[in-house]
Scaffold this motif. Sequence first.
Motif, PDB file in Angstrom:
ATOM      1  N   ARG A   1       2.536   2.492   5.629  1.00 19.85           N
ATOM      2  CA  ARG A   1       1.714   1.526   6.363  1.00 19.85           C
ATOM      3  C   ARG A   1       2.176   1.420   7.819  1.00 19.85           C
ATOM      4  O   ARG A   1       1.355   1.323   8.741  1.00 19.85           O
TER       5      ARG A   1
ATOM      6  N   ARG B   1      -2.384   3.772   0.204  1.00 25.62           N
ATOM      7  CA  ARG B   1      -3.232   2.675   0.659  1.00 25.62           C
ATOM      8  C   ARG B   1      -3.072   2.381   2.149  1.00 25.62           C
ATOM      9  O   ARG B   1      -4.037   1.988   2.825  1.00 25.62           O
TER      10      ARG B   1
ATOM     11  N   ASP C   1      -6.245   1.921   4.601  1.00 31.61           N
ATOM     12  CA  ASP C   1      -6.496   0.682   5.324  1.00 31.61           C
ATOM     13  C   ASP C   1      -6.581   0.911   6.834  1.00 31.61           C
ATOM     14  O   ASP C   1      -7.407   0.296   7.522  1.00 31.61           O
ATOM     15  N   ARG C   2      -5.741   1.799   7.344  1.00 32.71           N
ATOM     16  CA  ARG C   2      -5.800   2.094   8.776  1.00 32.71           C
ATOM     17  C   ARG C   2      -7.097   2.816   9.126  1.00 32.71           C
ATOM     18  O   ARG C   2      -7.708   2.567  10.183  1.00 32.71           O
TER      19      ARG C   2
ATOM     20  N   ASP D   1      -9.752   0.210   9.209  1.00 33.26           N
ATOM     21  CA  ASP D   1      -9.576  -0.608  10.406  1.00 33.26           C
ATOM     22  C   ASP D   1     -10.131   0.109  11.637  1.00 33.26           C
ATOM     23  O   ASP D   1     -10.823  -0.487  12.470  1.00 33.26           O
TER      24      ASP D   1
ATOM     25  N   LEU E   1     -10.798  -2.036  -3.741  1.00 29.74           N
ATOM     26  CA  LEU E   1     -11.161  -3.027  -2.725  1.00 29.74           C
ATOM     27  C   LEU E   1     -11.442  -4.410  -3.307  1.00 29.74           C
ATOM     28  O   LEU E   1     -11.208  -5.418  -2.638  1.00 29.74           O
TER      29      LEU E   1
ATOM     30  N   GLY F   1      -3.796  -6.330   4.894  1.00 31.55           N
ATOM     31  CA  GLY F   1      -3.973  -5.127   5.694  1.00 31.55           C
ATOM     32  C   GLY F   1      -5.412  -4.820   6.046  1.00 31.55           C
ATOM     33  O   GLY F   1      -5.688  -3.813   6.690  1.00 31.55           O
ATOM     34  N   LEU F   2      -6.345  -5.661   5.619  1.00 34.50           N
ATOM     35  CA  LEU F   2      -7.757  -5.413   5.880  1.00 34.50           C
ATOM     36  C   LEU F   2      -8.359  -6.565   6.670  1.00 34.50           C
ATOM     37  O   LEU F   2      -7.971  -7.717   6.514  1.00 34.50           O
TER      38      LEU F   2
END
Length: 211
Positions: free
Chosen positions: A12, A120, A124-125, A128, A146, A167-168
């Motif tokens: 992450r 993950r 997530d990135r 984003d 999700l 993270g979202l």
Amino acid sequence: MPDGAVTAVRIRAAAAGAADWAALSLRIRGCVACTELAATRKSVVVGQAPARARLLLLGEAPGAQEDARGEPFVGRAGQLLDRTLEEVGLSRESVAVLNILKCRPPGNRRPSPEEALRCRGWLDRQLDMLAPTLVVTLGTTAAAALLGRVPSLASVRGSVHEVIGPGLGALSVLPTYHPSAALRFGPAGEPLRALRADLELAARLVAVPAA
């Protein structure tokens, strides 16, 4: 903290440090966090992200064809997906396509919870950076990634769920069947009917200008 969780935190952080899509893709391609997957893969399937795509399709993991070519949804299921998109007025080139895992699990098995946890941060990135208007999840595994626990796909498909998670940012999520299920049940089966109906709904939703 378990080793898998430590690795997930490191990934992450690495994802967060990528300034743009090209830098993020380079980091994803170099990932060897899942030892088994890194040893057996031919390609890391980062995904497709057309500029300004408002709709994002999220699958489970690459299959054999995707692993060979390094692109998502290019096998029989992908061909069915392409045809169905065209039927509802969408082109494959206009939508973003990602998977939960970027590497093929041996034998096309489902991603393990540990693999999904490690990968993950990359996903997530990507979400984003792309900031899609709508995410259509393909299959139960992608929906659960999700939405959390999903009792059955039939219980959640066909309607939009608003999600805010670790993270979202805020995501609008429309779950539907995976194209492989539509292949398995055939042209008269419920999965294909539902997939077409849900993609038709998605096309209408992304055509509406943002307020």
